[in-house]
Design an enzyme around this catalytic site. Sequence first.
Site, PDB file in Angstrom:
ATOM      1  N   GLU A  63       0.876  -1.201   0.149  1.00 59.64           N
ATOM      2  CA  GLU A  63      -0.125   0.077   0.079  1.00 59.64           C
ATOM      3  C   GLU A  63       0.611   1.248  -0.082  1.00 59.64           C
ATOM      4  O   GLU A  63       0.502   2.225  -0.631  1.00 59.64           O
ATOM      5  CB  GLU A  63      -0.871   0.110   1.221  1.00 59.64           C
ATOM      6  N   TYR A 146      -6.328   6.683   4.296  1.00 58.71           N
ATOM      7  CA  TYR A 146      -6.666   5.503   3.548  1.00 58.71           C
ATOM      8  C   TYR A 146      -5.763   4.082   3.742  1.00 58.71           C
ATOM      9  O   TYR A 146      -6.360   2.947   3.784  1.00 58.71           O
ATOM     10  CB  TYR A 146      -6.121   5.865   2.245  1.00 58.71           C
ATOM     11  N   ASP A 164      -9.201   6.170  -2.356  1.00 57.37           N
ATOM     12  CA  ASP A 164      -7.790   6.726  -3.063  1.00 57.37           C
ATOM     13  C   ASP A 164      -8.390   7.388  -4.308  1.00 57.37           C
ATOM     14  O   ASP A 164      -9.453   7.418  -4.570  1.00 57.37           O
ATOM     15  CB  ASP A 164      -6.899   5.545  -3.208  1.00 57.37           C
TER      16      ASP A 164
END
Length: 378
Positions: A63, A146, A164
Site C-alpha cells: 500500500e 486510506y 484513493d
Amino acid sequence: MTMWSSAMSASKCLILTVPDPSRAPMKYSKTQFHKSLLRWYDEDARDLPWRRTDDPYCIWLSEIMMQQTRIEQGTPYYERFLERFPDLHSLAAATEEEVLKQWEGLGYYSRARNLHRTAQILVEQYDAVFPENPEVLQLLPGIGKYTAGAIASIAFGVPVSVLDGNIKRVLARLQAVEESIDKPAVDKRLWELATVVLNRRRPGDHNQAMMELGARICVPRNPLCASCPVRKHCRAFSKNLQDRLPLRTPKKAIPHHEMVVAAIVHKGCYLIVKRPSEGFLGGLWEFPGDRIKKAESHEEALRRLGKEMLTLTIRPGGLIAVVRHAYTHFKVTLNVYRCRTQKSDVLSTSHTDSQWVKAEDFEDYPFPTGHRKFLHLL
Ligand code: SF4
C-alpha cells in the site's frame, strides 16, 4: 432530498437511483451492486503478489509502495524489498541508508523513511504485531486514513472503507457528482459514500475491487463502460456524462528551476553531500547544486555555490550533462559541470554529511533520480 442525502438515507437497501426523466427510474439494491462487483473481481482481478497473502507486513508495504507509483513499476521494487527485508524485524534493524538504497528511484522518499520508523516502533512498542484497529494504525508514521483502512480491511477483515484517487473517480461517476472532487467538502461526502457502499462481509475484497475497477475499467480518460460490471448502477453512464466526470479544479502551472550542479573532483574522487533526513529527498546523497540567480552565469553560480554552500574555492570546467527532471510540484534542468578544487576540507551549510568517493563506489549510495541520470558520465 439531494442526491447525496438520498444515497445516505437509503443506504440499507438502495445505493443508487437514476433520476433520468426520459426513462422510468431505475433502482438497484446494494446486494446487486456487491454481487456484480465481486463476481467480476473474483473472476478477473489481476494476480498481484500482495494479493496472495494476508500478512499485514506485505499488505502495508504494498500500500505504501504503490502510492504515486504504477503497479508495473512498483512490483519489482516490492519483490526486491521483501527479499532484502522479509519482515518487521529485518526492516527495523536496517540503517536508514540501506532502506533508502532499496527505495532508490521510486521517489517520495519520506515513504521509505516512515516505513523504517514504523517498523522500529512496531518492534519496540507492539511486540512486532500490527494493530488491527484503523484508528491505532493511523498513529504510526506514514499511515493515513486510506492506508489504515486498507491494512485493516485487507489483512484483518475490519469493515472500514477506503478512498484513493481511483475509488474517488469511480464513486464520483457512479453518483454523477457534478462538482470538483478536489473540494474538501466533496471529498468528505465521497468518504461517506464509500462507507455506505462498503460490503461489510468482504470489506478487503470490496475495497480492492473498487481500486481495481478504477485502475482498469473506470480509467481517467475514455472509461471502458461497455466492460464495466457495475454499469447498470452508474449515473454518469446513464446520463452519458462518463467522459466529462469527474470534475477537477484546474491546477496552477508547475514552476521550472534552472540549476547548476558541481561534480567536484579532487585526487580522483568526487564530492557528494547528504541531504537532511527530514524534508524533500531527505537522507539521499547528491552532488552539490543550486538554483541559478537572475542575470548570473553558470560559472558565477558554480563559484558562489562553492563559496557559500561548501566553503570551498572551485574551478568550473566543462559541461558534462544537461538533465531534465520533473517532480510533482516543479521541474528542474540540471546543468552538470566538472569542477576542480585544491583542498578537500568541506563545511556544507545545508547538508548533514559529505564524502569524497570514487565513481565506482557510487552504487553504494542512494541518489535522487535526477542525479542518477548522469552518474554513468563521471
Ligand atoms: Fe465508470 Fe463507466 Fe463503469 Fe460508470 S459505467 S463506473 S463511468 S466504467
